[in-house]
Scaffold this motif. Sequence first.
Motif, PDB file in Angstrom:
ATOM      1  N   LEU A 126       0.834  -1.196   0.000  1.00 38.22           N
ATOM      2  CA  LEU A 126       0.000   0.000   0.000  1.00 38.22           C
ATOM      3  C   LEU A 126       0.872   1.252   0.000  1.00 38.22           C
ATOM      4  N   LEU A 127       0.445   2.258  -0.781  1.00 37.00           N
ATOM      5  CA  LEU A 127       1.090   3.568  -0.810  1.00 37.00           C
ATOM      6  C   LEU A 127       0.183   4.570  -0.117  1.00 37.00           C
ATOM      7  N   THR A 128       0.763   5.422   0.736  1.00 34.17           N
ATOM      8  CA  THR A 128      -0.033   6.416   1.437  1.00 34.17           C
ATOM      9  C   THR A 128       0.703   7.733   1.466  1.00 34.17           C
ATOM     10  N   ALA A 129      -0.068   8.819   1.482  1.00 32.26           N
ATOM     11  CA  ALA A 129       0.532  10.146   1.610  1.00 32.26           C
ATOM     12  C   ALA A 129       0.561  10.602   3.053  1.00 32.26           C
ATOM     13  N   ARG A 130      -0.015   9.822   3.970  1.00 30.87           N
ATOM     14  CA  ARG A 130      -0.049  10.190   5.389  1.00 30.87           C
ATOM     15  C   ARG A 130       1.115   9.528   6.102  1.00 30.87           C
ATOM     16  N   ALA A 131       1.899  10.329   6.803  1.00 33.93           N
ATOM     17  CA  ALA A 131       3.110   9.811   7.442  1.00 33.93           C
ATOM     18  C   ALA A 131       2.949   9.603   8.935  1.00 33.93           C
ATOM     19  N   ASP A 132       1.724   9.748   9.483  1.00 26.34           N
ATOM     20  CA  ASP A 132       1.562   9.662  10.937  1.00 26.34           C
ATOM     21  C   ASP A 132       1.392   8.234  11.429  1.00 26.34           C
ATOM     22  N   GLY A 133       1.311   7.280  10.569  1.00 23.57           N
ATOM     23  CA  GLY A 133       1.266   5.876  11.000  1.00 23.57           C
ATOM     24  C   GLY A 133      -0.111   5.289  11.113  1.00 23.57           C
ATOM     25  N   ARG A 134      -1.177   6.109  11.146  1.00 24.69           N
ATOM     26  CA  ARG A 134      -2.515   5.551  11.326  1.00 24.69           C
ATOM     27  C   ARG A 134      -2.934   4.716  10.126  1.00 24.69           C
ATOM     28  N   ASP A 135      -2.618   5.212   8.917  1.00 20.75           N
ATOM     29  CA  ASP A 135      -2.937   4.435   7.722  1.00 20.75           C
ATOM     30  C   ASP A 135      -2.165   3.126   7.698  1.00 20.75           C
ATOM     31  N   ARG A 136      -0.904   3.174   8.133  1.00 14.20           N
ATOM     32  CA  ARG A 136      -0.098   1.949   8.128  1.00 14.20           C
ATOM     33  C   ARG A 136      -0.707   0.893   9.047  1.00 14.20           C
ATOM     34  N   VAL A 137      -1.102   1.336  10.245  1.00 15.10           N
ATOM     35  CA  VAL A 137      -1.688   0.382  11.195  1.00 15.10           C
ATOM     36  C   VAL A 137      -3.006  -0.170  10.656  1.00 15.10           C
ATOM     37  N   ARG A 138      -3.852   0.700  10.132  1.00 20.05           N
ATOM     38  CA  ARG A 138      -5.141   0.234   9.590  1.00 20.05           C
ATOM     39  C   ARG A 138      -4.931  -0.732   8.443  1.00 20.05           C
ATOM     40  N   GLY A 139      -4.007  -0.400   7.553  1.00 14.10           N
ATOM     41  CA  GLY A 139      -3.773  -1.275   6.410  1.00 14.10           C
ATOM     42  C   GLY A 139      -3.203  -2.622   6.810  1.00 14.10           C
ATOM     43  N   LEU A 140      -2.234  -2.629   7.722  1.00 14.88           N
ATOM     44  CA  LEU A 140      -1.633  -3.891   8.156  1.00 14.88           C
ATOM     45  C   LEU A 140      -2.644  -4.753   8.886  1.00 14.88           C
ATOM     46  N   ARG A 141      -3.516  -4.124   9.673  1.00 17.63           N
ATOM     47  CA  ARG A 141      -4.539  -4.901  10.377  1.00 17.63           C
ATOM     48  C   ARG A 141      -5.541  -5.507   9.415  1.00 17.63           C
ATOM     49  N   ARG A 142      -5.761  -4.862   8.292  1.00 19.09           N
ATOM     50  CA  ARG A 142      -6.733  -5.393   7.330  1.00 19.09           C
ATOM     51  C   ARG A 142      -6.107  -6.377   6.352  1.00 19.09           C
ATOM     52  N   GLY A 143      -4.794  -6.588   6.452  1.00 17.64           N
ATOM     53  CA  GLY A 143      -4.185  -7.634   5.649  1.00 17.64           C
ATOM     54  C   GLY A 143      -3.147  -7.178   4.661  1.00 17.64           C
ATOM     55  N   ALA A 144      -2.754  -5.883   4.668  1.00 17.28           N
ATOM     56  CA  ALA A 144      -1.708  -5.438   3.753  1.00 17.28           C
ATOM     57  C   ALA A 144      -0.382  -6.092   4.119  1.00 17.28           C
ATOM     58  N   SER A 145       0.439  -6.369   3.099  1.00 22.80           N
ATOM     59  CA  SER A 145       1.721  -7.038   3.328  1.00 22.80           C
ATOM     60  C   SER A 145       2.812  -6.056   3.712  1.00 22.80           C
ATOM     61  N   ASP A 146       2.778  -4.848   3.166  1.00 23.06           N
ATOM     62  CA  ASP A 146       3.813  -3.858   3.458  1.00 23.06           C
ATOM     63  C   ASP A 146       3.246  -2.473   3.166  1.00 23.06           C
ATOM     64  N   TYR A 147       4.032  -1.452   3.575  1.00 19.57           N
ATOM     65  CA  TYR A 147       3.581  -0.076   3.442  1.00 19.57           C
ATOM     66  C   TYR A 147       4.729   0.785   2.944  1.00 19.57           C
ATOM     67  N   LEU A 148       4.404   1.791   2.154  1.00 19.26           N
ATOM     68  CA  LEU A 148       5.407   2.731   1.670  1.00 19.26           C
ATOM     69  C   LEU A 148       4.774   4.118   1.671  1.00 19.26           C
ATOM     70  N   VAL A 149       5.483   5.100   2.281  1.00 20.64           N
ATOM     71  CA  VAL A 149       4.957   6.454   2.430  1.00 20.64           C
ATOM     72  C   VAL A 149       5.461   7.318   1.276  1.00 20.64           C
ATOM     73  N   LYS A 150       4.544   8.069   0.692  1.00 21.65           N
ATOM     74  CA  LYS A 150       4.928   9.032  -0.338  1.00 21.65           C
ATOM     75  C   LYS A 150       5.512  10.291   0.314  1.00 21.65           C
TER      76      LYS A 150
END
Length: 910
Positions: free
Chosen positions: A623-647
């Motif tokens: 998943l790619l996100t423009a938010r760097a505060d970590g909330r999107d990362r946590v939500r995405g990982l909890r829903r099953g995303a494999s990894d995260y990358l911040v724009k």
Amino acid sequence: MNSSDLSTASESAASRDDGFAARLREDIAAGYRRVTYLGIALMLGFGVLDIISLDDPRLVAKFFAMRLALALVMIGLLNFSQRPRFQRWVESVCALAMYLIGSFMGLMSALNLGHQSHYYAGITLTLVAVGVFVPIGPLHVLVTSSAVYVTFVGLLIALDPVPLARWDWSVFAANSIFLISTATTVTVGAYFNRRLRRRLFEAAFAQQQTNEELRSVYERITHSYQEVSEKNREIEEAYRAKSQFLDNMSHELRTPLTCILTPLEGLLAGNARGEVRQVFEDMHTATRQLYDLINDLLDYSKYGARDQPLARDPVDVRAIVDEQVKAFGSTARQRKLGLQWDPPPEPVVVLGSARELGKVARNLISNAIKFTSAGGRVTVAVAVVGERVRLSVRDTGIGMSEAVQAKLFTPFFQGDATSTRAFEGTGIGLALVKTIVNRHDGEVVVDSSPGRGTTMTVELPSQPLDPTELVGMAPAQPAPGESMLAIPVPEDILGTPAMSMTRIERLPGFDRVELLDPAAPTPDLSFPGAAPLLGEHLMAAQGERSRILVIDDHPEIVRVIERLLAPQHDVYTASNGEEGLEKVREVRPALVISDVMMPKLSGFQLVEQLRKDPEFERLPVLLLTARADGRDRVRGLRRGASDYLVKPFLPEELKARVGNLLRAQHYESYLTRLNEELATKSSSLEGRVHGFFIDTVRTLVAAIDAKDFYTGGHSERVSHFAVRIAEHMKVARPLLRTIELGALLHDVGKIGIPDKVLNKPGALTLEEIEVIRQHTVLGGKILEKSPELAELRRFALHHHERWDGTGYPDRLRGDDIPPSVRVVSVADCWDAMVSDRIYRSGMEPRIAAEKVSKLGGTQFDPMVVEAMMEIWPELELPPNLRPLKPRTSPAENRQGPRVSECGEVYEVHN
């Protein structure tokens, strides 16, 4: 006096006096009504006294007529006073009635014995009754009492049969004193009663007014509360709208930055030299400053509106400050400043967020460098003082006045806000520092004076760690000129001819990846004992071009990612979540790279849809996100995303994460294949072991049944019946196997019973019956010797226990008997009834069913018996389990007891 009465009085009168007068009239009317009814009853009732005390029948008749006439007059006065237009005269009417009754009693006294008559007591009774029941005023009481007494004396003088000269003045004086005293007491009582009523009314009236005021205040408060609630709701809606705006703003700002920074990083990593490289570096620096400014704005807005939850983890302040000092090293050299930093020898640990504390250090160092002229010095220090961690940044810059210091942490404040100001900035850096430090239960202090520099000090609560944690937190010391971190990156990611090592150099907010020596040794990631197979699998997988699906609603981002990954992979694209989900089913990629904020279907929803589909539940998603505060990362990982990358992201970081996910997918596919093979072999082996175990048990059971020629094949038949009953009761599959084995071994204890007792053709003695019953105890002891069979000992030990507690050997009752054993007990009894024995023929199944049905609740569990009654017509035995005819045995003595398979002692002839 209740509140409703007070409400009526207050509503009917405009003033307090009028209200009291109205209330008083109501009380007088009520008391007058009671006194009238009571007086009529007493006057007519005291006619009996006339009959008893008077000798003259004519006088008795006269008195009765007078009593009746007075009663009628009183009724007339009462009706008169109850009329609405005469209610205001109720007190005067009551006084008139009091006078009439008193005068009537005086007339009766004068006609009967004159001044010596005892009828004068009626006057006293009248005065007391009116004083007690009617709140008449003292003036009315005094006037009426005086009039009654004067009338009484006048009637005595006029009608007393005894001449005045012959009166017994002592009797008259005594009666007069008693009457006058009673009248005085009643008058005084009426006075105090009126005063007390007045005070009580005024208190109640004041309370009524207070209640009305309180009610009015409550209504105003309720109205205000509703207004405040409405305002709060509007504020909440505004906050949600602002949060949504910030999310969208973050996405819209960081997406263009990604399209700028990512290609710039690639150009800087290339062969650009000279003036072109300088232009690229200036562009990178300006874009980096814009990126930091956007982060500060969004972070301050987030913290200022609502307190965000703070993740408190052990953080090494030394490492955070060291990273920021290195990041600003080149800036200090360009400005010709001295940047001094002497890190402490041990980690300095606090509880908090490393990311937020990094912002604090960055802003303090950045401000110190910004406001220090060339040739100056900036000194950064970290120390532990008592139970506090102190971070100080001291510069030799321009300093600040007290007026500037007072407003220093105010958002958007600048010491020089003119259009010709010498220093750039937005004025939110130190406000953000203050907010973050407060969130960490710390404080920030400024010490400055114009021309002498500034010292910014941050103090935070320290968090001591044990030695093992300190060792794990201590950073490695690199060689001079080397960076802090090195990780392996495979060739299929970097495009190098062999496995290479990369050095990640920490820049302000970005990671720059540089290649090291390609000949450097790489760690062995293969599994012990399986390296050749794993290596072959990975070589075959890496030799193929992987399919990668890129989903983003910004074509610029899609083109950037496509240019980076196309040389090694087949890249497919989609412009929104719905299209991406269709492409996943169509293309079946090895990896999905998806933006979070997209139309029609967000990245979160896309991950959820993929994880619900068994075909794609293991498909890796980056998943790619423009938010760097970590909330999107946590939500995405909890829903099953494999990894995260911040724009914005580094090109090499994207390649590294893609390579890691693909390699993990290769590992998983290899392990999945191995697991499937192992599961197949394990299932086959388990079946063979179970079959071998069952065959062994059956052989043992056959040996047991051969010992008792009365019940040949009994154990296998009981096992068959028990399994059928348990299946009908929907018993779990693992418990069915246990019941099957337990039924086979339930009579294993018969091995220890002597043959002469077990196969005795004649009657058994009571001692021999007890010997046979010991086979349950023997069976339990035999099975507990084997760890594999110990679980089955309860079948051998308790299959003759009864539901009512009269069984053996432990006299268990009801639910104390194991449920699986209760099933075997019913199956055991059923086979005993329907099988042929040497001494009798088997019963018809219908007769056996009737007998078993009667044993529910006494010998057997009612639920098991109910299940048995539902399926007994279908209990057919397979041919291999049908019992043979009993072998010939010596003739029996058909007299005497035996033990049945159901556990009872019975007579053979029965």
